[in-house]
Design a protein around this motif. Structure first.
Motif, PDB file in Angstrom:
ATOM      1  N   ARG A   1      54.254  38.907  97.259  1.00  0.00           N
ATOM      2  CA  ARG A   1      53.757  40.287  97.451  1.00  0.00           C
ATOM      3  C   ARG A   1      52.818  40.374  98.645  1.00  0.00           C
ATOM      4  O   ARG A   1      52.832  41.360  99.380  1.00  0.00           O
TER       5      ARG A   1
ATOM      6  N   GLY B   1      54.655  40.973 101.575  1.00  0.00           N
ATOM      7  CA  GLY B   1      55.431  42.206 101.566  1.00  0.00           C
ATOM      8  C   GLY B   1      56.887  41.999 101.196  1.00  0.00           C
ATOM      9  O   GLY B   1      57.736  42.828 101.522  1.00  0.00           O
TER      10      GLY B   1
ATOM     11  N   ALA C   1      59.931  42.209  98.906  1.00  0.00           N
ATOM     12  CA  ALA C   1      60.394  42.951  97.733  1.00  0.00           C
ATOM     13  C   ALA C   1      61.545  42.184  97.089  1.00  0.00           C
ATOM     14  O   ALA C   1      62.521  41.841  97.754  1.00  0.00           O
TER      15      ALA C   1
ATOM     16  N   ASP D   1      54.634  34.911  92.773  1.00  0.00           N
ATOM     17  CA  ASP D   1      54.731  36.368  92.864  1.00  0.00           C
ATOM     18  C   ASP D   1      53.597  36.956  93.697  1.00  0.00           C
ATOM     19  O   ASP D   1      53.800  37.867  94.497  1.00  0.00           O
ATOM     20  N   LYS D   2      52.399  36.412  93.558  1.00  0.00           N
ATOM     21  CA  LYS D   2      51.255  36.879  94.351  1.00  0.00           C
ATOM     22  C   LYS D   2      51.477  36.578  95.836  1.00  0.00           C
ATOM     23  O   LYS D   2      51.235  37.432  96.701  1.00  0.00           O
TER      24      LYS D   2
END
Length: 192
Positions: free
Chosen positions: A106, A109, A111, A102-103
């Protein structure tokens, strides 16, 4: 003399026919290359065929009543970077390198509504990696994420070590919710 010329004609015809048949038998027939699913990826610099992987996963999903997935460039980048990080550290894991998925997603960028990752080490071919993930309940669940539509896949090699080939596959359901729009008139002084 007539007999000699007839014999010569028959002999010539036999030689030409034999030569043609010999040419047919020695022609350079090259069988089709191995299907990409079975290509050994242990040689340094070998890359997995992402389109073939998406096709394989989509076929598997279709057999389970689920929609297809397509290759996503951002997820492909994430998967490749993670496979390289695992190969450099010669360790299979989700937190090797730049942290949890998840890091990493993100930071790129990306989504998503849902995202998951399958990692592995030691499989030499896409078919082996797929079979290993299919036979593992948690990895199989990731490949069969109900609303997933995107994947990325990457490999990296560490020839002198136990696993030799490190794998990462990212499966995602992209976030398709609309971007919130502020309602109301513009604030005076901010718009010019």
């Amino acid at each position: 003399m007539k007999f000699l010329s007839s014999a010569f004609a028959l002999l010539s015809c036999a030689m030409v026919t034999g030569g043609l048949l010999a040419a047919c038998s020695t022609s350079s027939y090259v069988p089709d290359q191995k299907p990409t699913f079975y290509r050994n990826l242990s040689a340094p610099g070998s890359e997995v065929d992402g389109v073939a992987a998406a096709s394989m996963i989509s076929g598997y999903r279709a057999n389970k009543g689920l929609g297809p997935v397509v290759l996503d460039p951002t997820l492909n980048k994430l998967a490749k970077q993670h496979a390289v990080a695992m190969a450099r550290k010669t360790k299979v894991g989700h937190d090797v390198g730049d942290g949890p998925l998840d890091k990493r997603a993100r930071a790129e960028g990306y989504a998503y509504a849902r995202i998951a990752e399958n990692v592995a080490g030691g499989y030499q071919t896409l078919a082996e990696a797929f079979s290993g993930w299919r036979d593992s309940p948690d990895h199989n669940k990731n490949m069969l994420m109900p609303k997933a539509t995107r994947i990325g896949i990457g490999v990296a090699q560490a020839p002198g070590f136990k696993y030799k080939v490190f794998w990462s596959m990212v499966v995602a359901e992209p976030d398709t919710s609309p971007t919130p729009v502020m309602a109301g008139p513009p604030i005076i002084g901010l718009m010019q």
